[in-house]
Design a protein around this motif. Structure first.
Motif, PDB file in Angstrom:
ATOM      1  N   ASP A 431       0.930  -1.300  -0.019  1.00  0.00           N
ATOM      2  CA  ASP A 431       0.051   0.076  -0.094  1.00  0.00           C
ATOM      3  C   ASP A 431       0.920   1.032  -0.079  1.00  0.00           C
ATOM      4  O   ASP A 431       1.892   1.410   0.468  1.00  0.00           O
ATOM      5  N   ASP A 432       0.295   2.375  -0.622  1.00  0.00           N
ATOM      6  CA  ASP A 432       1.172   3.431  -0.664  1.00  0.00           C
ATOM      7  C   ASP A 432       1.618   4.052   0.567  1.00  0.00           C
ATOM      8  O   ASP A 432       2.945   4.627   0.628  1.00  0.00           O
ATOM      9  N   GLU A 433       0.684   3.809   1.670  1.00  0.00           N
ATOM     10  CA  GLU A 433       1.387   4.561   2.941  1.00  0.00           C
ATOM     11  C   GLU A 433       2.434   3.875   3.371  1.00  0.00           C
ATOM     12  O   GLU A 433       3.337   4.675   4.025  1.00  0.00           O
ATOM     13  N   TYR A 434       2.743   2.679   3.244  1.00  0.00           N
ATOM     14  CA  TYR A 434       4.087   2.160   3.578  1.00  0.00           C
ATOM     15  C   TYR A 434       5.335   2.551   2.640  1.00  0.00           C
ATOM     16  O   TYR A 434       6.470   2.534   3.233  1.00  0.00           O
ATOM     17  N   LEU A 435       4.652   2.702   1.484  1.00  0.00           N
ATOM     18  CA  LEU A 435       5.809   3.233   0.314  1.00  0.00           C
ATOM     19  C   LEU A 435       6.383   4.601   0.875  1.00  0.00           C
ATOM     20  O   LEU A 435       7.607   4.761   0.907  1.00  0.00           O
ATOM     21  N   TYR A 436       5.596   5.373   0.984  1.00  0.00           N
ATOM     22  CA  TYR A 436       5.845   7.086   1.613  1.00  0.00           C
ATOM     23  C   TYR A 436       6.606   6.872   2.799  1.00  0.00           C
ATOM     24  O   TYR A 436       7.500   7.676   3.138  1.00  0.00           O
ATOM     25  N   ARG A 437       6.125   6.019   3.774  1.00  0.00           N
ATOM     26  CA  ARG A 437       6.928   5.864   5.057  1.00  0.00           C
ATOM     27  C   ARG A 437       8.074   5.258   4.683  1.00  0.00           C
ATOM     28  O   ARG A 437       9.261   5.929   5.196  1.00  0.00           O
ATOM     29  N   PHE A 438       8.593   4.401   3.785  1.00  0.00           N
ATOM     30  CA  PHE A 438       9.860   3.938   3.353  1.00  0.00           C
ATOM     31  C   PHE A 438      10.625   5.094   2.859  1.00  0.00           C
ATOM     32  O   PHE A 438      11.902   5.143   3.050  1.00  0.00           O
ATOM     33  N   VAL A 439      10.066   6.123   2.036  1.00  0.00           N
ATOM     34  CA  VAL A 439      10.843   7.058   1.360  1.00  0.00           C
ATOM     35  C   VAL A 439      11.119   7.936   2.541  1.00  0.00           C
ATOM     36  O   VAL A 439      12.516   8.376   2.538  1.00  0.00           O
ATOM     37  N   LEU A 440      10.281   8.406   3.440  1.00  0.00           N
ATOM     38  CA  LEU A 440      10.818   9.310   4.561  1.00  0.00           C
ATOM     39  C   LEU A 440      11.937   8.808   5.670  1.00  0.00           C
ATOM     40  O   LEU A 440      12.691   9.497   5.794  1.00  0.00           O
TER      41      LEU A 440
END
Length: 485
Positions: A431-440
């Protein structure tokens, strides 16, 4: 008497061949009519019923061509009946071909309807992406989007009933061949019958009585673009899609875009500068207009799967669909008038990171893509001193997207296997929320960076629990109901 019997057999068999041709044309025409009825809302305003009838008649030319190819082997078998008693063999083969054609066309027609609903076109070169894409993910998505059990049951019932009808239709000729044995008494009559059969087969297989057979360009006879799209039958659409793919990906594909193959002259036509051109880089060089601002330390380019621009419009502001995205647009750069280079994720992605317009070549599989192109985004930012990273929530192996990004100059490539959180994802990625969290968590401040992020959640089967995550909109306001929209 024996010679008369041979001509009697032949006369009966060619009648059944005609019935087979009519059955094939009929089923192809039926699915064209289904496309028109199911997607009639795509007809342009002012299109008259007469234009629809013309489209159906013109489409029958392509149906005739496809059906003619299926029937010609049976006609040859019918000719063999002049010499040998092969009626039982011919009857069985004909029924097998008829039932098989009905079943295959039914399956292909159903897929074509689903394809048209998704892509607003019949099979085109994009359908061949299934050869390179993650087939397992595609099949899993289809199984979630459609009730495959119901589809299978309805399809099986349709094919059994239709197959029985086709078999019954082919069981006997239009007219019992007994009286037609009179043909055997006249040489002129024999020659006329053979000439009629050969001429009819030729016209049917060509779809034309003119100097050339029916071609793809003959499908665009209507002023209504929707009608032009449905004139091809599924077989013909697939054939032209494959021809286009082979032509563009072949060693002589350059001729499709540049018949004279004079790259230097083409570069001169698009070059901004009037000076000498040492290479293509000189022709493509551009100087950004406007004053230079502060150099940003970290750049983020987010390529969002299947995102439309309409939620950003003021008319839909009351729905509150993309508030965070609007904030990002306000703080960053937002180009209002923007069109993707393709109707597919991978092709659009390839264009963005390579700087090369999509030409139907599957750039990510080209040998030349194993090193950065001069126009590649990551290579350019690397020359500017930025660390380049690519983040994708799906499989790195999907259409070799991970290796492709690395080949094009991204120093760091992170895909779903690096991100984790698979329990909250689906076959297309986390899910995108885990993708964005990983980016940060990954982006560090030790060096300026350019970061390209490719999302996957806004993709069928749309199984993210948006309400469980707090999305407030449960139903459309009255202002957006069907009658008021």
């Amino acid at each position: 008497m024996r010679r008369s019997l041979n001509w009697t057999r032949f006369a009966g068999q060619v009648q059944k061949d005609l019935k087979l041709w009519l059955a094939c044309v009929g089923i192809l025409g039926f699915f064209r009519l289904c496309l028109i009825l199911l997607f009639r809302d795509q007809l342009e305003e002012g299109t008259r019923p007469a234009e629809v009838l013309v489209a159906l008649a013109n489409g029958a030319r392509f149906d005739s061509h496809t059906a003619g190819i299926a029937v010609i082997p049976l006609v040859l078998l019918s000719f063999a009946c002049l010499r040998f008693d092969l009626e039982r063999v011919a009857d069985r083969v004909r029924v097998a071909v008829g039932v098989g054609f009905f079943a295959l066309t039914s399956a292909l027609g159903r897929i074509d309807i689903g394809y048209f609903r998704e892509f607003h076109d019949q099979f085109n070169s994009f359908v061949l992406a299934v050869l390179f894409d993650d087939r397992s993910a595609i099949l899993t998505t289809i199984s979630k989007e459609y009730s495959l059990v119901r589809e299978a049951l309805v399809g099986a019932a349709w094919m059994v009933a239709g197959g029985a009808l086709v078999a019954w239709w082919l069981r006997s000729p239009f007219r019992r061949p007994g009286p037609l044995s009179l043909v055997a008494r006249s040489s002129a009559a024999k020659l006329l019958l053979v000439a009629i059969v050969v001429f009819s087969c030729t016209v049917a297989a060509r779809g034309s009585v003119g100097r050339r057979p029916v071609e793809k360009k003959d499908a665009a006879i209507s002023s209504d673009s929707f009608l032009n799209k449905v004139m091809l039958d599924p077989y013909t659409a697939l054939r032209y899609a494959w021809i286009t793919h082979r032509r563009l990906s072949g060693s002589r594909g350059l001729e499709s875009f540049l018949p004279d193959e004079d790259i230097a002259a083409a570069a001169r036509r698009v070059a901004v500068t009037a000076g000498p051109l040492a290479d293509l880089d000189d022709a493509l060089a551009r100087d950004a207009a406007g004053p230079k601002g502060a150099v940003p330390r970290h750049l983020f380019l987010v390529l969002m799967e299947s995102l439309d621009s309409w939620p950003m419009m003021e008319r839909y502001a009351s729905l509150g669909l993309v508030e965070n995205l609007k904030t990002m647009a306000g703080d960053g750069i937002w180009i209002r008038n923007f069109l993707p280079d393709s109707d597919g994720t991978m092709k659009s992605f390839s264009t963005i990171i390579t700087g090369l317009a999509d030409a139907g070549l599957m750039t990510n599989y080209q040998p030349t893509a194993r090193q950065p192109y001069p126009s590649s985004l990551a290579a350019i930012f690397s020359r500017l001193g930025y660390r380049t990273r690519f983040f994708y929530s799906g499989f790195a192996s999907r259409e070799r997207i991970g290796p492709f990004a690395a080949d094009q100059g991204f120093e760091e490539v992170y895909c779903g296997g690096d991100i984790g959180g698979w329990a909250q994802g689906n076959e297309w990625g986390v899910d995108d929320e885990y993708l964005y969290r990983f980016v940060l968590e990954t982006v560090r401040d030790d060096r300026p960076s350019f970061n390209l992020i490719l999302t996957a959640s806004n993709h069928p089967p749309y199984d993210v629990d948006i309400y469980g995550k707090g999305f407030p909109l449960r139903e459309l306001p009255e202002a957006f109901s069907r009658g008021n929209a």
